[in-house]
Scaffold this motif. Structure first.
Motif, PDB file in Angstrom:
ATOM      1  N   SER A   1       0.835  -1.202   0.000  1.00  0.00           N
ATOM      2  CA  SER A   1       0.000   0.000   0.000  1.00  0.00           C
ATOM      3  C   SER A   1       0.869   1.250   0.000  1.00  0.00           C
ATOM      4  O   SER A   1       0.575   2.225  -0.705  1.00  0.00           O
ATOM      5  N   LYS A   2       1.953   1.223   0.784  1.00  0.00           N
ATOM      6  CA  LYS A   2       2.869   2.367   0.851  1.00  0.00           C
ATOM      7  C   LYS A   2       3.520   2.650  -0.495  1.00  0.00           C
ATOM      8  O   LYS A   2       3.768   3.803  -0.866  1.00  0.00           O
ATOM      9  N   THR A   3       3.784   1.594  -1.267  1.00  0.00           N
ATOM     10  CA  THR A   3       4.428   1.762  -2.568  1.00  0.00           C
ATOM     11  C   THR A   3       3.457   2.171  -3.668  1.00  0.00           C
ATOM     12  O   THR A   3       3.874   2.521  -4.766  1.00  0.00           O
ATOM     13  N   GLY A   4       2.143   2.094  -3.365  1.00  0.00           N
ATOM     14  CA  GLY A   4       1.137   2.463  -4.355  1.00  0.00           C
ATOM     15  C   GLY A   4       0.673   1.317  -5.224  1.00  0.00           C
ATOM     16  O   GLY A   4      -0.212   1.484  -6.061  1.00  0.00           O
ATOM     17  N   ILE A   5       1.271   0.138  -5.050  1.00  0.00           N
ATOM     18  CA  ILE A   5       0.839  -1.024  -5.838  1.00  0.00           C
ATOM     19  C   ILE A   5      -0.551  -1.479  -5.391  1.00  0.00           C
ATOM     20  O   ILE A   5      -1.347  -1.980  -6.178  1.00  0.00           O
ATOM     21  N   LEU A   6      -0.835  -1.282  -4.112  1.00  0.00           N
ATOM     22  CA  LEU A   6      -2.146  -1.623  -3.561  1.00  0.00           C
ATOM     23  C   LEU A   6      -2.795  -0.323  -3.085  1.00  0.00           C
ATOM     24  O   LEU A   6      -2.719   0.033  -1.911  1.00  0.00           O
ATOM     25  N   PRO A   7      -3.420   0.426  -4.006  1.00  0.00           N
ATOM     26  CA  PRO A   7      -3.943   1.749  -3.653  1.00  0.00           C
ATOM     27  C   PRO A   7      -5.259   1.672  -2.897  1.00  0.00           C
ATOM     28  O   PRO A   7      -5.934   0.645  -2.881  1.00  0.00           O
ATOM     29  N   ARG A   8      -5.619   2.781  -2.280  1.00  0.00           N
ATOM     30  CA  ARG A   8      -6.933   2.884  -1.652  1.00  0.00           C
ATOM     31  C   ARG A   8      -7.997   3.012  -2.742  1.00  0.00           C
ATOM     32  O   ARG A   8      -7.709   3.488  -3.844  1.00  0.00           O
ATOM     33  N   ALA A   9      -9.210   2.596  -2.418  1.00  0.00           N
ATOM     34  CA  ALA A   9     -10.296   2.614  -3.404  1.00  0.00           C
ATOM     35  C   ALA A   9     -10.628   4.029  -3.857  1.00  0.00           C
ATOM     36  O   ALA A   9     -11.021   4.254  -5.005  1.00  0.00           O
ATOM     37  N   VAL A  10     -10.476   5.011  -2.957  1.00  0.00           N
ATOM     38  CA  VAL A  10     -10.745   6.413  -3.266  1.00  0.00           C
ATOM     39  C   VAL A  10      -9.507   7.220  -2.911  1.00  0.00           C
ATOM     40  O   VAL A  10      -8.995   7.114  -1.792  1.00  0.00           O
ATOM     41  N   THR A  11      -9.011   8.015  -3.845  1.00  0.00           N
ATOM     42  CA  THR A  11      -7.790   8.779  -3.611  1.00  0.00           C
ATOM     43  C   THR A  11      -8.065  10.020  -2.765  1.00  0.00           C
ATOM     44  O   THR A  11      -9.214  10.446  -2.600  1.00  0.00           O
ATOM     45  N   LYS A  12      -6.995  10.598  -2.254  1.00  0.00           N
ATOM     46  CA  LYS A  12      -7.105  11.828  -1.464  1.00  0.00           C
ATOM     47  C   LYS A  12      -7.719  12.939  -2.316  1.00  0.00           C
ATOM     48  O   LYS A  12      -8.558  13.716  -1.848  1.00  0.00           O
ATOM     49  N   GLY A  13      -7.311  13.018  -3.577  1.00  0.00           N
ATOM     50  CA  GLY A  13      -7.855  14.031  -4.474  1.00  0.00           C
ATOM     51  C   GLY A  13      -9.334  13.855  -4.723  1.00  0.00           C
ATOM     52  O   GLY A  13     -10.093  14.832  -4.756  1.00  0.00           O
ATOM     53  N   GLU A  14      -9.765  12.604  -4.870  1.00  0.00           N
ATOM     54  CA  GLU A  14     -11.187  12.340  -5.117  1.00  0.00           C
ATOM     55  C   GLU A  14     -12.045  12.725  -3.921  1.00  0.00           C
ATOM     56  O   GLU A  14     -13.197  13.128  -4.082  1.00  0.00           O
ATOM     57  N   LYS A  15     -11.499  12.630  -2.725  1.00  0.00           N
ATOM     58  CA  LYS A  15     -12.246  13.063  -1.545  1.00  0.00           C
ATOM     59  C   LYS A  15     -12.507  14.562  -1.559  1.00  0.00           C
ATOM     60  O   LYS A  15     -13.398  15.053  -0.869  1.00  0.00           O
TER      61      LYS A  15
END
Length: 385
Positions: A229-243
């Motif tokens: 997750s830290k590397t971005g390979i396993l991202p969150r379902a909703v990004t910080k920008g989308e929030k």
């Protein structure tokens, strides 16, 4: 201890994950013919359903709003906000589905209406379709939680193939339309670029990360997922920008690799449904005993078992301590928690039924990573000692 979840790779067993990784490593040279699967030739594929919502934003008439029920994920709105469209937030009924009276109330404002079958519960589309036709509203049926192929009666039918949807290829979407759908020529002729090779591989690799992490989550598996997750390979379902109402996800075609994964998932659907149909009645019986005053709903596709009228926060904490991640759509009401409601044009108290529902419900998983023994384990937490 195993983690049972609706959100983290529920559609992928270890063998499915290996298949997905193999598709990511081996070069794919031919497209998959999805016409037999979708039962129509009127469709467009993309790397995310958000991308297809962005195409729909381009055909919303000037001066008109986009109607979305307030129980939703933020990414249902961000593609429209990014293109300067205003959202008309619509209240729901007591089960979290769009209230038809709300559509009638705001009909003069709407240019497009997005209608999700939330958690697999079927919305009665007949009245909504009648209203939309009479008022030239573009009607989009959202089947992320209820996959039903075939040319839609509405103008469009949208499918999301994210990792926790009714059918999944980790990330992807399809938009189907009727022959006389408003704006369909523009949608049909819209051009999308190919995704990057890294994007393709990253999404093919994700199921294996979770397949290796979830079975022993409490014994170190969560650290494996955390590293990726830290590397971005396993991202969150909703990004910080989308929030914050931004649309910062690449708008691209559905790669041949993800097409291959999706094709296999569709072919396995009957087996998936059989598994859900075996678990759902057991969940319902056990949950009725634990929560005798609650309303328990099993949708026709058994996508989730929905419990309404419980102490959500207390139950979520108890479940989390014992290997059940039941948190889902935890917004106020737009999910996830942390969405900037002002950027989305939503005022607290605007949709009271939706706000009540979101604080008093939990969904229980029926996916292939959930077993009957998991239901027994959950039930044992409430047995009288």
């Amino acid at each position: 201890m195993k983690l049972v979840s609706n959100q983290l790779g529920p559609n992928f067993t270890f063998s499915d994950a290996l298949y997905a990784l193999g598709c990511g490593i081996l070069p794919m040279v031919s497209k998959t013919n999805f016409s037999p699967y979708f039962e129509t030739t009127n469709f467009k594929l993309a790397s995310t359903a958000r991308t297809l919502l962005g195409l729909l934003a381009d055909i919303v008439p000037d001066g008109k709003k986009v109607g979305i029920p307030a129980i939703c994920c933020a990414v249902m709105a961000t593609p429209f906000l990014a293109k300067g469209k205003e959202i008309c937030w619509l209240d729901t009924d007591e089960t979290g589905l769009l209230d038809v009276k709300e559509v009638e109330k705001h009909v003069s404002e709407l240019g497009l209406l997005l209608v999700p079958h939330t958690f697999g519960q079927r919305v009665n589309m007949a009245k909504i379709l009648q209203i939309a036709r009479a008022n030239n509203i573009i009607l989009v049926e959202d089947g992320a939680h209820l996959f039903e192929p075939g040319q839609p009666q509405s103008d469009y039918k949208l499918f999301s193939f994210g990792r926790e949807k009714d059918i999944s290829c980790v990330s992807g979407g399809a938009l189907l339309w009727g022959d006389n759908a408003l704006g369909c020529e523009k949608i049909k002729n819209a051009c999308l670029q190919n995704p990057s090779r890294m994007w393709v591989f990253r999404h093919a690799f994700q199921p294996l990360i979770l397949a290796l992490s979830l079975p022993w989550w409490k014994n170190g598996g969560r650290y494996i997922a955390g590293i990726f997750s830290k590397t971005g390979i396993l991202p969150r379902a909703v990004t910080k920008g989308e929030k914050s109402g931004m649309n910062d996800v690449p708008e691209t075609k559905l790669a041949l690799t993800q097409q291959k994964i999706l094709s296999r998932a569709i072919r396995q659907r009957r087996s998936e449904l059989s598994h859900r149909e075996a678990l759902a009645p057991v969940w319902k019986r056990k949950l009725s005993e634990i929560f005798p005053k609650a309303t328990i709903i099993v949708p026709e596709n058994s996508f989730r078992v929905i419990v309404i009228g419980i102490d959500r926060e207390t139950l979520l904490k108890t479940a989390q301590k014992n290997g059940f991640d039941l948190n889902e759509w935890d917004g106020d009401p737009i999910a996830p928690r942390g969405v900037d409601l002002k950027k989305f044009g939503y005022k607290p108290g605007q949709c009271p039924n939706a706000e009540k529902f979101i604080k008093n419900y939990i969904t229980f998983p029926t996916n292939r990573r959930t077993a009957l023994t998991d239901i027994e384990r959950f039930s044992s937490l409430f047995e009288t000692k």
